[in-house]
Design a protein around this motif. Structure first.
Motif, short mmCIF file in Angstrom:
data_model
loop_
_atom_site.label_atom_id
_atom_site.label_comp_id
_atom_site.label_asym_id
_atom_site.label_seq_id
_atom_site.Cartn_x
_atom_site.Cartn_y
_atom_site.Cartn_z
N UNK A 109 0.83 -1.03 -0.08
CA UNK A 109 -0.44 0.02 -0.08
C UNK A 109 0.90 1.41 0.04
N UNK A 110 2.08 0.75 0.24
CA UNK A 110 2.81 2.47 -0.11
C UNK A 110 2.55 2.65 -1.35
N UNK A 111 2.89 4.47 -1.48
CA UNK A 111 3.59 5.13 -2.93
C UNK A 111 4.91 5.09 -3.36
N UNK A 112 4.37 4.74 -4.64
CA UNK A 112 5.79 3.98 -5.32
C UNK A 112 7.07 5.60 -4.59
N UNK A 113 6.91 6.44 -4.97
CA UNK A 113 7.37 7.87 -4.93
C UNK A 113 7.94 7.85 -3.66
N UNK A 114 7.97 7.39 -2.39
CA UNK A 114 8.85 6.86 -1.11
C UNK A 114 9.43 5.72 -0.44
N UNK A 115 9.51 4.94 -2.81
CA UNK A 115 10.28 3.73 -2.14
C UNK A 115 12.01 4.08 -2.14
N UNK A 116 13.31 2.79 -1.74
CA UNK A 116 14.53 3.39 -2.08
C UNK A 116 14.08 2.51 -3.75
N UNK A 117 14.96 2.43 -4.17
CA UNK A 117 15.88 2.09 -5.52
C UNK A 117 15.87 1.36 -5.71
N UNK A 118 16.06 -0.05 -4.29
CA UNK A 118 16.29 -1.07 -4.88
C UNK A 118 14.96 -1.48 -4.46
N UNK A 119 14.07 -0.97 -3.72
CA UNK A 119 12.55 -1.00 -3.98
C UNK A 119 11.79 -1.20 -5.30
N UNK A 120 12.23 0.05 -5.49
CA UNK A 120 11.45 0.40 -7.48
C UNK A 120 11.48 -0.55 -8.16
N UNK A 121 13.09 -1.28 -8.24
CA UNK A 121 13.82 -2.20 -8.82
C UNK A 121 12.63 -3.25 -9.24
N UNK A 122 12.36 -3.76 -7.37
CA UNK A 122 11.65 -4.82 -7.58
C UNK A 122 10.53 -4.75 -8.08
#
Ligand code: ADP
Ligand code: ADP
Length: 225
Positions: free
Chosen positions: A128-141
């Motif tokens: 449920x997180x907003x993607x802009x709050x993710x780290x780079x690695x989390x965004x890649x996943x």
């Protein structure tokens, strides 16, 4: 899976010949790594297959069908590119489910598929997180989960693990390999990491100055002087 054929592809950016008559036949379900020094044309080739740019000449065929005339979102291609961002105003789950919704997948089935894909990339707890709050690695996943959710006929990965630390990188390599094998997804991956290419690829395509120089099993390519 279905075979992917690049047939005599040429690409020019103005006077720069970025891809120089490349012919490459990737078998159904095969994983091919594109290798070569910076500027040799790897990303340009992937962008052509994705449909983000049009080749100057040549054909792109999946199965029996030319896909050149289809827009990117109609090609059944899963994409993880560095500059292919997640939708920042959507949650993680919405990002992963976007392609399913666009294809009219039944809601319950889509929800399950999203949950499975997030589990796979170890991001279920952040659905449920907003993607802009993710780290780079989390965004890649999340990007990997999004690409895989649609069960693409062809998967295109451009340095898909660059923001991951070593151990997660290895986990993801194994997972991608497992998914690609079990779903039989024809896959092209660009990587600078030779170990990664050795570990993942069925065959390695080496480009130099836009030309295909070698196309063979990884052991064969790396054994050469
Ligand atoms: P690689 O991915 O192997 O690093 P690229 O496909 O990005 O190589 O680039 C191939 C060649 O095309 C290089 O000479 C690069 O400078 C040139 N190139 C790439 N993108 C563009 C662009 N948008 N405009 C002009 N030239 C470009
Ligand atoms: P869908 O999710 O509906 O299947 P996509 O999200 O794959 O469609 O694509 C949306 C649009 O964004 C595409 O038509 C594509 O042209 C554009 N696009 C996305 N990333 C890039 C990129 N890195 N370079 C060029 N165009 C891009």
């Amino acid at each position: 899976g279905q075979p992917l054929t690049l047939d005599d592809i040429v690409h020019r950016y103005g006077s720069t010949l970025a891809v120089d008559h490349v012919t490459l036949e990737v078998q159904a379900g095969e994983l091919v790594a594109l290798l070569g020094p910076s500027g040799c044309g790897k990303t340009t080739l992937l962008r052509i297959v994705a449909g983000f740019i049009a080749q100057t000449s040549g054909k792109v065929v999946v199965g029996e069908r030319r896909i050149d005339d289809l827009p990117p979102n109609r090609r059944d291609v899963g994409i993880v590119f560095q500059n292919y961002a997640l939708f920042p105003h959507m949650s993680v789950a919405e990002n992963v489910g976007y392609g399913l919704a666009a294809r009219g997948t039944d809601k319950a089935a889509a929800r399950q598929r999203v949950a499975d894909m997030l589990e796979l990339v170890q991001m279920g707890h952040l659905a449920q997180r907003q993607t802009r709050e993710l780290s780079g690695g989390q965004q890649q996943r999340v990007a990997l989960a999004r690409a895989l959710a649609i069960e693409p006929r062809v998967l295109l990965l451009d340095e898909p693990f660059s923001a991951l630390d070593k151990s997660l990188r290895l986990d993801m390599q194994i997972e991608i390999k497992r998914i690609q094998r079990s779903a039989g997804t024809t896959t092209l991956i660009v990587t600078h990491d030779q170990e990664e290419a050795l570990g993942m690829a069925d065959r390695v395509a080496v480009l130099s100055h836009g030309k295909l120089e070698q196309f063979d099993a990884p052991e064969t390519v790396y054994d050469r002087p």
